[in-house]
Design an enzyme around this catalytic site. Structure first.
Site, short mmCIF file in Angstrom:
data_model
loop_
_atom_site.label_atom_id
_atom_site.label_comp_id
_atom_site.label_asym_id
_atom_site.label_seq_id
_atom_site.Cartn_x
_atom_site.Cartn_y
_atom_site.Cartn_z
N GLY A 119 0.82 -1.20 0.00
CA GLY A 119 0.00 0.00 0.00
C GLY A 119 0.86 1.25 0.00
O GLY A 119 2.01 1.22 0.44
N SER A 120 0.30 2.34 -0.50
CA SER A 120 1.00 3.63 -0.38
C SER A 120 0.81 4.12 1.05
O SER A 120 0.01 3.59 1.81
CB SER A 120 0.43 4.62 -1.38
N GLY A 121 1.56 5.16 1.42
CA GLY A 121 1.47 5.69 2.77
C GLY A 121 2.65 5.29 3.64
O GLY A 121 2.71 5.70 4.80
N HIS A 122 3.58 4.48 3.09
CA HIS A 122 4.75 4.04 3.85
C HIS A 122 6.04 4.67 3.33
O HIS A 122 7.13 4.19 3.61
CB HIS A 122 4.90 2.52 3.79
N LYS A 178 5.51 -8.15 2.25
CA LYS A 178 5.26 -8.01 3.68
C LYS A 178 4.05 -8.88 4.04
O LYS A 178 3.08 -8.95 3.29
CB LYS A 178 4.97 -6.53 4.03
N ASP A 215 -1.64 -8.40 0.75
CA ASP A 215 -0.39 -8.44 -0.01
C ASP A 215 -0.05 -9.86 -0.41
O ASP A 215 0.33 -10.12 -1.56
CB ASP A 215 0.76 -7.85 0.82
N HIS A 225 -0.24 0.38 9.31
CA HIS A 225 -1.41 0.78 8.53
C HIS A 225 -2.41 1.56 9.35
O HIS A 225 -3.59 1.59 9.05
CB HIS A 225 -2.10 -0.45 7.94
#
Lengths: 333, 211
Positions: free
Chosen positions: A54-57, A105, A110, A219
């Site tokens: 996911g984006s945001g990391h 991960k 995922d 998350h």
């Protein structure tokens, strides 16, 4: 919610467009489906290393695309894994004929999306190996959960596998090395504040002014327990003790110590934590031979810290030290 | 009133209705997910079903298997997270059962749902009472099978009701699969978002069958 935002649905797309023009010498961005590849991909005869999530990391994973680390990164929507078609297209784009390692991960979404992508790649005759990262000691009972989550060790796996691939190692070797790094790495984190997913518009959980969330994931999902806020040194002990006991890390070993910011915590505070973590490691007879400090696997604007300890061997250190040239990590070039 | 078989038009009508209902419930699904997950289920499902609606516009209606396959592939490539592969698998497995059929009757619908459930369980490795979408779809199929001697619409209405009850019954469960499982005991007390969206899809199907 206060963010630098045009429309939530355009956030990832616009950030990728930004990366494309900021780092044209390092990477290229493919728009539909969305993925990033290193500028000279595919590299003939070299094993490719691909990761995604996911984006945001950020900077994980796109910030690690470049020579000596990732060949490709597949960003999903915020906190949402990428899709099989996206992973498949990225896999095809970077396959130089020597196969592709997927660094995944351990999150339900995922794992399933990468699994489907690997099945599709196999049908196209592309060899893939999966390195699953599950280093989060905060998940106590793996039997009754989806298993330990992949957190800080992911960065170390990507760096070390990327260097091994660059050195011409085989698909099996790079994957085996990645698995060994995962087996010898342990992490745990705490959050001081929650974070806000742009689509949701409000924080995913609430924390009182004197509270922290112990065992946080990346998350914005709540952790194992809520606790009273403590001093930096006490928090560092709360993170280091379970990590040290879990492997367990034995006296006399060499380690890499990685203190990671979750997005909203200044470097100033991270170094305070690093100082104490280093002291605790030394007291246990561990030699901190390599270190990394900074926000490398984040949770949007969350304030907090995670600590990762990796028991290293000579090969891991050699590949850790090897040149890397990406937007977020750069040395030796 | 109601239909005893569903043709391609009815299936498309169902999917359009489902897209509407998912859109209306985007915030609700996201709120459920915020409590025990990562606040993205509503947005992901809405994005997926908006894409499905777009794809269906150009879809021929003669082969229901082909319609369901388009839906599965679209969800797979647009939803992401765990729901993408799971809902994608549900529709792709159902598509295999309905392949080449211009109409699906009760027996085919039952087989399609069962194949979908089996696919979801294989992909997600979830068992009943793990607090997942299986807890809505499983009871729905049981209710559908048990509803003998009633119209298709009534059987589907009972299935949807069982899915609703199944979703509500996830509230006290401690999650053992998916991201909610990391909360341990704290995941109890909240309804599972995946079970809830599954119920909404089945409710739309029942509505279309009743028209």
């Amino acid at each position: 919610m206060k963010k630098l935002l045009n429309a939530p649905s355009d956030l990832v797309k616009e950030a990728l467009a930004g990366m494309a023009v900021a780092h044209p010498e390092l990477l290229r961005v493919h728009v539909d489906p969305a993925f990033l590849v290193r500028a000279d991909a595919p590299v003939r005869g070299k094993v490719a290393v691909l990761s995604g999530g996911g984006s945001g990391h950020e900077p994980l994973h796109g910030g690690f695309v470049g020579r000596g680390m990732l060949d490709a990164a597949c960003p999903g929507a915020v906190f949402t894994s990428p899709t099989p078609d996206q992973i498949l297209e990225a896999t095809r784009a970077v396959d130089g004929g020597a196969g592709v390692v997927h660094v995944v991960k351990n999150y339900t979404g995922d794992v399933m999306n990468f699994e489907m992508a690997a099945e599709l790649a196999r049908e196209l005759g592309i060899a893939t190996e999966t390195v699953l990262v599950n280093d989060d000691v905060a998940v106590e009972n793996s039997l009754y959960t989806a298993g330990r989550r992949g957190v800080g060790t992911t960065v170390l796996v990507e760096k070390i596998c990327g260097a091994a691939a660059e050195a011409g190692r085989s698909l099996a070797d790079v994957a085996a090395l990645g698995r060994r790094v995962n087996e010898h790495g342990r992490s745990m984190g705490i959050a001081l504040t929650p974070c806000t997913v742009p689509h949701a518009g409000k924080p995913s959980f609430e924390l009182g002014p004197d509270e922290m969330e112990v065992g946080i994931g990346i998350h914005g999902e709540p952790g194992r327990r809520r606790a009273k806020l403590e001093s930096a040194d006490r928090i560092t002990e709360m993170l280091m003790d379970p990590i040290l006991d879990d492997l367990p890390f034995r006296s006399g070993k060499d380690v890499l110590l990685f203190v990671n910011g979750l997005g909203g915590t200044p470097l100033l505070e991270l170094y305070v934590v690093f100082r104490k973590a280093h002291e605790i490691a030394a007291a246990r007879g561990l030699r901190v031979v390599r270190s990394l400090v900074g926000p490398y696997i984040t949770s949007l604007e969350m304030a907090g810290v995670s600590i990762t300890l990796l028991e290293v061997d000579e090969e891991m250190v050699r590949y850790w030290d090897a040149p890397v040239h990406t937007a977020a990590l750069r040395w030796g070039v | 009133m109601g239909r005893e078989v569903l043709n391609g038009d009815a299936v498309v009508l169902w999917l359009e209705r489902a897209a509407e209902v998912i859109g209306e419930n985007e915030k609700y699904l996201t709120e459920l997910d915020a409590a025990i997950g990562d606040s993205d289920h509503g947005a992901n499902m809405a994005r997926g079903f908006t894409a499905v609606r777009g794809k269906l516009a150009g879809q021929t209606r003669e082969d229901i298997g082909a319609i369901l396959k388009t839906v599965g592939m679209t969800l797979l490539s647009t939803v992401g997270g765990a729901s993408g592969p799971l809902y994608g698998t549900l529709f792709l497995e159902a598509a295999k059962v309905a392949a080449g059929k211009a109409e699906i009757d009760r027996a085919v619908i039952q087989q399609s749902l069962a194949a979908g459930l089996a696919g979801i369980q294989k992909r997600g490795k979830a068992e009943p009472l793990d607090k997942t979408m299986v807890d809505a779809l499983g009871p729905a199929i049981k209710a559908f099978e048990g509803a003998e001697g009633v119209s298709l619409a009534e059987a589907l209405a009972r299935a949807a009701e069982a899915a609703h009850k199944g979703a509500e019954a996830t509230i006290p469960i401690v999650a053992r699969k998916g991201r909610a499982s990391y909360l341990g005991e704290r995941s109890a007390g909240h309804q599972d978002p995946g079970a809830t969206s599954m119920w909404l899809l089945l409710r739309s199907l029942a509505e279309v069958a009743a028209e």
